[in-house]
Scaffold this motif. Structure first.
Motif, PDB file in Angstrom:
ATOM      1  N   ILE A  13       0.847  -1.201   0.000  1.00  0.00           N
ATOM      2  CA  ILE A  13       0.000   0.000   0.000  1.00  0.00           C
ATOM      3  C   ILE A  13       0.881   1.249   0.000  1.00  0.00           C
ATOM      4  N   GLU A  14       0.858   1.942  -1.122  1.00  0.00           N
ATOM      5  CA  GLU A  14       1.682   3.138  -1.271  1.00  0.00           C
ATOM      6  C   GLU A  14       0.860   4.412  -1.122  1.00  0.00           C
ATOM      7  N   GLY A  15      -0.388   4.370  -1.558  1.00  0.00           N
ATOM      8  CA  GLY A  15      -1.274   5.511  -1.421  1.00  0.00           C
ATOM      9  C   GLY A  15      -2.498   5.133  -0.608  1.00  0.00           C
ATOM     10  N   LEU A  16      -3.035   6.098   0.129  1.00  0.00           N
ATOM     11  CA  LEU A  16      -4.224   5.849   0.939  1.00  0.00           C
ATOM     12  C   LEU A  16      -5.066   7.114   0.987  1.00  0.00           C
ATOM     13  N   ALA A  17      -6.234   7.063   0.339  1.00  0.00           N
ATOM     14  CA  ALA A  17      -7.132   8.213   0.313  1.00  0.00           C
ATOM     15  C   ALA A  17      -8.323   7.955   1.213  1.00  0.00           C
ATOM     16  N   ALA A  18      -8.811   8.996   1.858  1.00  0.00           N
ATOM     17  CA  ALA A  18     -10.037   8.921   2.649  1.00  0.00           C
ATOM     18  C   ALA A  18     -11.152   9.603   1.877  1.00  0.00           C
ATOM     19  N   SER A  19     -12.337   8.997   1.857  1.00  0.00           N
ATOM     20  CA  SER A  19     -13.479   9.616   1.190  1.00  0.00           C
ATOM     21  C   SER A  19     -13.824  10.922   1.890  1.00  0.00           C
ATOM     22  N   PRO A  20     -14.472  11.848   1.195  1.00  0.00           N
ATOM     23  CA  PRO A  20     -14.783  13.145   1.816  1.00  0.00           C
ATOM     24  C   PRO A  20     -15.576  13.038   3.114  1.00  0.00           C
ATOM     25  N   ASP A  21     -16.429  12.005   3.229  1.00  0.00           N
ATOM     26  CA  ASP A  21     -17.194  11.849   4.467  1.00  0.00           C
ATOM     27  C   ASP A  21     -16.460  11.040   5.523  1.00  0.00           C
ATOM     28  N   GLY A  22     -15.259  10.539   5.184  1.00  0.00           N
ATOM     29  CA  GLY A  22     -14.435   9.819   6.142  1.00  0.00           C
ATOM     30  C   GLY A  22     -14.798   8.367   6.348  1.00  0.00           C
ATOM     31  N   ARG A  23     -15.869   7.909   5.720  1.00  0.00           N
ATOM     32  CA  ARG A  23     -16.286   6.533   5.980  1.00  0.00           C
ATOM     33  C   ARG A  23     -15.384   5.504   5.304  1.00  0.00           C
ATOM     34  N   PHE A  24     -14.963   5.789   4.075  1.00  0.00           N
ATOM     35  CA  PHE A  24     -14.204   4.798   3.316  1.00  0.00           C
ATOM     36  C   PHE A  24     -12.755   5.214   3.129  1.00  0.00           C
ATOM     37  N   LEU A  25     -11.894   4.207   3.078  1.00  0.00           N
ATOM     38  CA  LEU A  25     -10.496   4.388   2.701  1.00  0.00           C
ATOM     39  C   LEU A  25     -10.270   3.686   1.372  1.00  0.00           C
ATOM     40  N   TYR A  26      -9.335   4.247   0.595  1.00  0.00           N
ATOM     41  CA  TYR A  26      -9.019   3.678  -0.702  1.00  0.00           C
ATOM     42  C   TYR A  26      -7.514   3.455  -0.820  1.00  0.00           C
ATOM     43  N   PRO A  27      -7.042   2.265  -0.407  1.00  0.00           N
ATOM     44  CA  PRO A  27      -5.621   1.956  -0.544  1.00  0.00           C
ATOM     45  C   PRO A  27      -5.276   1.577  -1.979  1.00  0.00           C
ATOM     46  N   LEU A  28      -4.155   2.094  -2.449  1.00  0.00           N
ATOM     47  CA  LEU A  28      -3.671   1.832  -3.802  1.00  0.00           C
ATOM     48  C   LEU A  28      -2.302   1.174  -3.713  1.00  0.00           C
ATOM     49  N   LEU A  29      -2.174  -0.012  -4.303  1.00  0.00           N
ATOM     50  CA  LEU A  29      -0.896  -0.720  -4.284  1.00  0.00           C
ATOM     51  C   LEU A  29       0.107  -0.018  -5.188  1.00  0.00           C
ATOM     52  N   GLU A  30       1.388  -0.185  -4.851  1.00  0.00           N
ATOM     53  CA  GLU A  30       2.446   0.424  -5.658  1.00  0.00           C
ATOM     54  C   GLU A  30       2.758  -0.398  -6.898  1.00  0.00           C
ATOM     55  N   GLY A  31       2.631  -1.709  -6.791  1.00  0.00           N
ATOM     56  CA  GLY A  31       2.947  -2.579  -7.910  1.00  0.00           C
ATOM     57  C   GLY A  31       1.870  -3.624  -8.119  1.00  0.00           C
ATOM     58  N   PRO A  32       1.948  -4.363  -9.227  1.00  0.00           N
ATOM     59  CA  PRO A  32       0.904  -5.330  -9.562  1.00  0.00           C
ATOM     60  C   PRO A  32       0.992  -6.607  -8.737  1.00  0.00           C
ATOM     61  N   VAL A  33      -0.163  -7.203  -8.475  1.00  0.00           N
ATOM     62  CA  VAL A  33      -0.252  -8.512  -7.842  1.00  0.00           C
ATOM     63  C   VAL A  33      -0.003  -9.571  -8.915  1.00  0.00           C
ATOM     64  N   ALA A  34       0.653 -10.672  -8.534  1.00  0.00           N
ATOM     65  CA  ALA A  34       0.920 -11.753  -9.481  1.00  0.00           C
ATOM     66  C   ALA A  34      -0.380 -12.199 -10.146  1.00  0.00           C
ATOM     67  N   GLY A  35      -0.348 -12.307 -11.460  1.00  0.00           N
ATOM     68  CA  GLY A  35      -1.532 -12.690 -12.211  1.00  0.00           C
ATOM     69  C   GLY A  35      -2.284 -11.515 -12.785  1.00  0.00           C
ATOM     70  N   ASP A  36      -2.092 -10.310 -12.224  1.00  0.00           N
ATOM     71  CA  ASP A  36      -2.684  -9.100 -12.791  1.00  0.00           C
ATOM     72  C   ASP A  36      -1.796  -8.589 -13.920  1.00  0.00           C
ATOM     73  N   GLY A  37      -2.300  -7.653 -14.691  1.00  0.00           N
ATOM     74  CA  GLY A  37      -1.497  -7.068 -15.755  1.00  0.00           C
ATOM     75  C   GLY A  37      -0.282  -6.350 -15.204  1.00  0.00           C
ATOM     76  N   ALA A  38       0.793  -6.294 -15.975  1.00  0.00           N
ATOM     77  CA  ALA A  38       2.048  -5.681 -15.528  1.00  0.00           C
ATOM     78  C   ALA A  38       1.902  -4.197 -15.240  1.00  0.00           C
ATOM     79  N   ARG A  39       0.854  -3.573 -15.772  1.00  0.00           N
ATOM     80  CA  ARG A  39       0.629  -2.142 -15.562  1.00  0.00           C
ATOM     81  C   ARG A  39      -0.560  -1.871 -14.652  1.00  0.00           C
ATOM     82  N   ASP A  40      -1.191  -2.933 -14.149  1.00  0.00           N
ATOM     83  CA  ASP A  40      -2.458  -2.766 -13.447  1.00  0.00           C
ATOM     84  C   ASP A  40      -2.304  -2.874 -11.934  1.00  0.00           C
ATOM     85  N   LEU A  41      -2.776  -1.841 -11.230  1.00  0.00           N
ATOM     86  CA  LEU A  41      -2.672  -1.771  -9.781  1.00  0.00           C
ATOM     87  C   LEU A  41      -4.055  -1.858  -9.154  1.00  0.00           C
TER      88      LEU A  41
END
Length: 404
Positions: free
Chosen positions: A223-251
């Motif tokens: 997890i390289e990025g972590l955004a909070a929704s404007p109302d604070g209820r949800f978090l949106y973690p974004l991976l830095e690199g791809p998971v095995a089996g996903d596309g080489a450019r897809d996070l």
């Protein structure tokens, strides 16, 4: 003497690094420009923290780095470095909370680096950054279920690799990290409030080694990025690199519900411009749009791509990935006032990792200086921690709650 010449003289050995640090705030050239209408992204402020800045009265650190100086800096260090800013939050009072990463890059060399959130006060009038406080991350109540590095349960860079930070509704913080990858919920003093929350279906090598399972994520791709929704209820973690089996450019861009501390199962795909690129931070503009830093892994003269995008999870063109619109190229920022002595085109050939929305037309960016290893600004000189502000020609039209 302006800052450019100060650095040049330091590289040539005419003056020492200590002189660079002392002279920073008196660099001569302005470090701030008045906000005004601009037609292209324009630098409006710059400040920097000298690389050799330490937490006063703290423990020595860097013993595992050996005894050979790095970029002229003696190793190990007398105290805990104030370095490696991997995320930031605006406190609305002129100060910012800046999250340090795991220390020196690996579990093996960071056991004596204490994880910390620093409170900094950039002054773009002088070009200086003051460190005005901060707190360490700890687990006094034993929420981590495996053996920590230190018996006092202070968290170190051998335990976690924090890379992103968001505010929690209870006044504390959520922290995204890479070794799990985990989400960590801490109070305003940095004390862990609950067990680390793993990301379903994703295992980093550090966790795989400890748990005896197979990793499906490369080291330093959590997890390289972590955004909070404007109302604070949800978090949106974004991976830095791809998971095995996903596309080489897809996070993977996932959704986490803070009310019950579980992932919702909803997931979107952020597609990199090309394989080998990485993301380093994400912040919400509203319920659907997010600012994302995407960059290459190069520094200095080899740096080419350091961009900030608006990414929209609504996927309006129905191609299966988040829509992207570039808003800033950090390698080509107008600087008509030649702030801090830089040229009329400002470049940021560093590792941009902290992204903050200041208002609908202004963003701030912090770099991770990988102390003492990175020398992207000037060859042979350990990077400072830089804080820049950029004025945009078009409003971000952010949810008002994001700007509060």
């Amino acid at each position: 003497m302006n800052l450019i010449n100060i650095y040049r003289y330091a590289v040539q050995g005419i003056i020492g690094a200590g002189t660079v640090a002392m002279t920073l705030a008196f660099a001569g050239a302005p470090a701030h420009a008045d906000d005004a209408y601009v037609t292209v992204p324009t630098l409006t402020g710059w400040a920097a923290l000298p690389s050799e800045t330490y937490v006063a009265g703290s423990r020595p650190s860097g013993d595992a780095l050996g005894g050979t100086p790095v970029h002229g800096i003696p190793v190990p260090f007398p105290n805990q470095p104030v370095q490696g800013f991997s995320g930031g939050l605006h406190n609305k009072d002129g100060t910012y909370d800046a999250l340090s990463d795991n220390g020196y890059g690996t579990t093996a060399n960071s056991a004596d680096f204490l994880l910390r959130v620093h409170r900094i006060a950039p002054d773009t009038g002088t070009g200086a950054i003051d460190v005005v406080g901060g707190f360490y991350l700890t687990d006094p109540d034993g929420h981590v279920g495996w053996e920590l590095t230190r018996p006092d349960r202070a968290l170190t860079g051998a335990d976690f690799d924090p890379e992103s930070i968001a505010r929690a509704a209870d006044g504390g913080y959520w922290i995204g990290e890479e070794f799990g990858p985990y989400l960590l919920h801490v109070d305003r003093a940095g004390r862990l409030l609950a067990p680390p929350v793993p990301m379903p279906g994703v295992t980093a090598p550090e966790t795989a080694d400890r748990a005896g399972v197979k990793a499906n994520l490369d080291t330093s791709n959590g997890i390289e990025g972590l955004a909070a929704s404007p109302d604070g209820r949800f978090l949106y973690p974004l991976l830095e690199g791809p998971v095995a089996g996903d596309g080489a450019r897809d996070l993977r861009f996932s959704e986490f519900d803070t009310r019950n501390s579980t992932y919702t199962g909803k997931r979107w795909t952020y597609r990199l411009d090309r394989a080998g690129m990485v993301v380093s931070d994400v912040v919400a503009l509203d319920a659907d749009r997010f600012l994302v830093i995407e960059h290459d892994g190069f520094l200095g003269e080899h740096a080419e791509t350091k961009r900030i995008y608006i990414a929209d999870r609504r996927d309006r063109n129905r191609d299966g990935v988040m829509d992207k619109t570039v808003i800033t190229n950090l390698m080509n920022v107008a600087n008509p006032e030649q702030i801090a002595g830089f040229r009329a085109t400002f470049t940021f050939p560093l590792q941009p990792e902290g992204l903050i929305v200041l208002d609908d037309l202004t963003i701030a960016v912090l770099n991770d200086n990988n102390f003492p290893g990175s020398a992207g600004r000037y060859h042979g000189v350990a990077d400072y921690s830089e804080f820049i502000t950029i004025r945009l020609p078009k409003s971000l039209e952010a949810d008002p709650r994001v700007l509060r």
